[in-house]
Structure formats: C-alpha cells, structure tokens
Design a protein around this motif. Structure first.
Motif, short mmCIF file in Angstrom:
data_model
loop_
_atom_site.label_atom_id
_atom_site.label_comp_id
_atom_site.label_asym_id
_atom_site.label_seq_id
_atom_site.Cartn_x
_atom_site.Cartn_y
_atom_site.Cartn_z
N ARG A 1 62.85 -22.10 37.01
CA ARG A 1 63.18 -23.44 37.07
C ARG A 1 62.49 -24.12 38.26
NH1 ARG A 1 67.99 -21.00 35.45
NH2 ARG A 1 68.65 -20.49 37.67
N SER A 2 62.65 -23.53 39.34
CA SER A 2 61.76 -24.10 40.47
C SER A 2 61.37 -22.69 41.42
CB SER A 2 62.93 -24.78 41.35
OG SER A 2 62.30 -25.35 42.42
N ILE A 3 60.25 -22.78 41.22
CA ILE A 3 59.57 -21.68 41.95
C ILE A 3 59.72 -21.52 43.52
CG2 ILE A 3 57.28 -22.16 42.24
CD1 ILE A 3 58.33 -19.04 40.51
N SER A 4 59.92 -20.36 44.08
CA SER A 4 60.17 -20.41 45.48
C SER A 4 59.10 -19.07 46.14
CB SER A 4 61.62 -20.23 45.90
OG SER A 4 61.82 -18.91 45.71
N LYS A 5 58.86 -18.98 47.40
CA LYS A 5 57.92 -18.14 47.89
C LYS A 5 58.53 -16.55 47.81
CE LYS A 5 55.11 -20.44 51.04
NZ LYS A 5 54.49 -20.71 52.54
N LEU A 6 60.14 -16.43 47.93
CA LEU A 6 60.72 -15.37 47.30
C LEU A 6 59.90 -14.60 45.93
CD1 LEU A 6 64.22 -15.98 48.73
CD2 LEU A 6 62.40 -14.84 49.90
N ASP A 7 59.58 -15.52 44.93
CA ASP A 7 59.11 -15.03 43.58
C ASP A 7 57.79 -14.57 43.59
OD1 ASP A 7 61.65 -15.96 42.46
OD2 ASP A 7 61.06 -18.11 42.51
N ALA A 8 57.21 -14.77 44.62
CA ALA A 8 55.56 -14.17 44.62
C ALA A 8 55.68 -12.72 44.77
CB ALA A 8 54.86 -14.55 46.15
N GLY A 9 54.66 -12.30 44.09
CA GLY A 9 54.79 -10.62 43.63
C GLY A 9 53.76 -10.36 42.74
N MET A 10 53.88 -9.05 42.28
CA MET A 10 53.10 -8.34 41.07
C MET A 10 53.98 -8.48 39.78
SD MET A 10 50.00 -7.79 42.34
CE MET A 10 49.25 -6.98 41.22
N TYR A 11 53.31 -9.06 38.74
CA TYR A 11 54.42 -9.09 37.62
C TYR A 11 53.42 -8.44 36.54
CZ TYR A 11 57.61 -12.62 39.60
OH TYR A 11 58.54 -13.13 40.54
#
Length: 262
Positions: free
Chosen positions: A186-196
């Motif tokens: 819904r609203s991306i934050s820096k905590l969502d950064a990573g390898m997917y």
C-alpha cells in the motif's frame, strides 16, 4: 415347458441381445507429462468376430487417432493398440482431452458401441517469471508479479524476502494473492527493501523459484522535492489571486473611476 423357461429362450433369441457393448475400466486417466497413457477400452460382440475399432480425439473438430487398422501420422510413432486399448507414449499437455473408442460390429443387431476416456496430463511447475521493479520511491504503492503459465494444474505462488517466506495478515503493509501471484504494498518504506523471489508449486512436481531480485527503496531527491513544493506554492498563489480579483470585481473596486464635473 414352463413359462419361465419359455421366457428365457425368448430373451436369448431376442434381436436386442445381438449387440456390441463397449466400456472402459478407467474412464478418467490422470498421469504426469512424459509418461505413457493407457486408455482402456473393452468390448463384447454377440456375433461379429472381426469388428472395426477406431479411436478419435474429441475437440472442436474430431481428430482420428486410429482408423482403418492404422494410426494417423501424428500418432504413428508413439502409440500402440492392444485389442481395443490404446497406449500413447511420452504424452505432453497437448494430449489432454477426451478420447472416444468406437467398435463397429456389422453382424450384430446394434452395430455400434462406444466409450469415452478423459486424459488429463499433469505438468510440474516451471520457473516462474517474476517482475520486481526497482528502484521505488518511499511512500509509493507497489505491485510485484509472478506467473507460471505452463504448469497443470495451475500453480499457486509464494513470495520470499531475503529467503524468508512472506505471510499476509491484517497487520502487514502488504497483501498476497497466492492464485494470481501478486504481492501488493500500500505504501512502501525503506524497511521493505531486500531480495525478493517467487515460488510456484502444484501437486505434479517439485516447486520452482525464480532468481531473487533486489528491491531498492529511495527517498525523493531534494531538488525534486523543492520543485514539487515550489509548484504547489505557485498554484496556491494563482488561486488566491483569482479569488481576490473575483471579490474585488463583485464589490466594484475594479471598475473605472467616473470623471467629476466642474
């Protein structure tokens, strides 16, 4: 002769008994891709000792598989018949469908009998295509896509971040649709950064996963922030000027001064 004996003789001599019967011991066949499919067909005739046997695939139009004691070109090198039972070697998903076994006994009273067998070829998961856009600005909405178009039955999907499986709950900032393969923020934050990465699975084989891709989350650049703020301020100033002009005109402040008489 008793009445019961006479009735039995009448039934045995009845023309209705002189008919071919066709059946399949397994009308639904479900097997894995690249294995042999055995489509069973058993028949019984009352008089005809040499009935004609045909197999057809029932699609939008009927396709002959076995006709006139031989296989058609697309099946000639990969099929065999034993009695009326058809075996197709190393099947693929294209072989899925309904097949009809037809037995024609010209000497029987009812000359034609038939049975239908449904073949479903299972295809294990393939490596899915994964769409992970990057970089993404903080606060943006984001949707990741995963798709495996080849697996049968259709695959279900699971997303991983840094090799940890993601589970969607009411408290998480994202939602997952296992049947469509989407991961929505819904609203991306820096905590969502990573390898997917995404994994597709069904009951026909081992799960398959795409290569993990990095999702970068960045702040809006300072000059872009200033530009947006400046544009918003200019727009607000123009709106205020328009409002002031309208109010002045209504009150007559903007009209031309009349010349005084001497």
């Amino acid at each position: 002769m008793t009445m019961l004996t006479a009735l039995l003789i009448l039934l045995l001599l009845s023309p209705a008994c002189l008919s071919v019967t066709v059946s399949s011991g397994k009308p639904n066949v479900e097997i894995h891709e690249h294995t042999d499919a055995v489509l069973s067909c058993e028949f019984r005739t009352e008089k005809d000792q040499n009935p004609r046997i045909e197999w057809k695939k029932i699609e939008k139009r009927v396709t002959f598989v076995y006709f006139n004691n031989r296989f058609t070109s697309s099946y000639a090198e990969r099929a065999k018949i034993d009695g009326a039972t058809l075996t197709i070697h190393s099947v693929s998903q294209k072989d899925s469908g309904d097949y009809r076994c037809e037995v024609t006994a010209s000497e029987d009273h009812v000359t034609l009998g038939e049975a239908t067998v449904t073949l479903n070829v299972l295809v294990p998961p393939h490596i899915p295509s994964c769409d992970v856009p990057s970089p993404v600005f903080v606060g943006s909405s984001l949707e990741l896509h995963c798709k495996d178009k080849l697996s049968v039955p259709p695959a279900t999907y699971r997303w991983y971040k840094d090799n940890k499986g993601l589970t969607s709950t009411g408290d998480t900032p994202y939602s997952i649709d296992p049947s469509k393969g989407t991961l929505k923020f819904r609203s991306i934050s820096k905590l969502d950064a990573g390898m997917y990465r995404c994994e597709s699975s069904n009951n026909a084989g081992a799960p398959k996963s795409c290569v993990a891709q990095q999702l970068k989350i960045i702040d809006y650049p300072l000059n872009l922030t200033i530009l947006i703020a400046g544009a918003a301020g200019l727009l607000l100033f123009v709106i205020l000027c328009c409002i002031c002009a309208c109010v002045c005109r209504r009150r007559g402040c903007c009209g031309k001064n009349k010349k005084s008489k001497w």
